[in-house]
Scaffold this motif. Structure first.
Motif, mmCIF file in Angstrom:
data_model
loop_
_atom_site.group_PDB
_atom_site.id
_atom_site.type_symbol
_atom_site.label_atom_id
_atom_site.label_comp_id
_atom_site.label_asym_id
_atom_site.label_seq_id
_atom_site.Cartn_x
_atom_site.Cartn_y
_atom_site.Cartn_z
ATOM 1 N N SER A 132 -5.165 -3.657 4.980
ATOM 2 C CA SER A 132 -3.980 -3.300 4.183
ATOM 3 C C SER A 132 -3.618 -4.408 3.196
ATOM 4 O O SER A 132 -3.126 -4.128 2.098
ATOM 5 C CB SER A 132 -2.785 -2.959 5.075
ATOM 6 N N LEU A 160 5.236 -7.513 -0.435
ATOM 7 C CA LEU A 160 4.286 -7.869 -1.484
ATOM 8 C C LEU A 160 4.990 -8.694 -2.564
ATOM 9 O O LEU A 160 4.480 -9.718 -3.001
ATOM 10 C CB LEU A 160 3.677 -6.601 -2.088
ATOM 11 N N GLU A 196 -5.992 -4.039 0.284
ATOM 12 C CA GLU A 196 -5.613 -2.870 -0.520
ATOM 13 C C GLU A 196 -4.388 -3.157 -1.386
ATOM 14 O O GLU A 196 -4.333 -2.761 -2.548
ATOM 15 C CB GLU A 196 -5.356 -1.664 0.393
ATOM 16 N N GLN A 197 -3.412 -3.882 -0.836
ATOM 17 C CA GLN A 197 -2.195 -4.183 -1.590
ATOM 18 C C GLN A 197 -2.442 -5.183 -2.723
ATOM 19 O O GLN A 197 -1.834 -5.081 -3.785
ATOM 20 C CB GLN A 197 -1.122 -4.760 -0.660
#
Length: 165
Positions: free
Chosen positions: A102, A80, A105-106
């Motif tokens: 995912s 990230l 969400e990140q």
């Protein structure tokens, strides 16, 4: 930063690595919003695209944990923080998170605008997106008139983060 997603009534986004449905007007909106911009996706999303290739006319950033992963025409990142560093090269309003689960969400905590195609139908699904209608940090600021594609009804919605990041 922006995100763009198509969801069903349960805020589901996919099943077995594929989108729930392909709606021509949704694809057109996606193309219009992202062409010439930066798109961020996970490896599985990239591999679900036609020819498993980056999307033409955009800067493609792919997040994967695989240190050996390479794909021509894409910037590969492994964390990230590495993606966030890469995105500093671009204007925030030109960056779009495009999935999958995912990745959404990140990156959701870093997004201020969500372009949501809301499909009034329940699909069998194994991937989901957080329900922004139940998130106190987000509010719907615009919604199109109801559209139809065969027997499917859907709307284009715009959500804004209440306290910008």
């Amino acid at each position: 930063m922006n995100l763009i997603v198509a969801v069903d009534k349960n805020w589901s986004i996919g099943n077995q690595g594929q989108l729930l449905v392909s709606i021509p007007e949704d694809k057109k909106l996606f193309r219009e919003e992202t062409i010439g911009k930066v798109i961020v996706m996970g490896r599985k999303t990239l591999e679900s695209l036609p020819g498993k290739q980056p999307l033409y006319g955009r800067t493609n950033i792919v997040l994967t944990r695989n240190p050996d992963y390479k794909v021509k025409g894409a910037v590969i990142c492994h964390s990230l923080s590495q993606v966030m560093e890469e995105l500093k090269k671009y204007r925030k309003e030109d960056c779009f998170i495009i999935g999958g689960q995912s990745i959404y969400e990140q990156f959701l905590p870093y997004c201020n605008t969500a372009h949501v195609t809301y499909i009034d139908y329940l699909y069998s699904a194994d991937t989901h997106f957080p329900d922004l209608d139940k998130d106190a940090n987000w509010e719907m600021t615009a919604e199109s008139d109801e559209q139809t594609y065969f027997d499917l009804c859907y709307t284009f919605r715009m959500y804004q983060r209440k306290n910008l990041v």
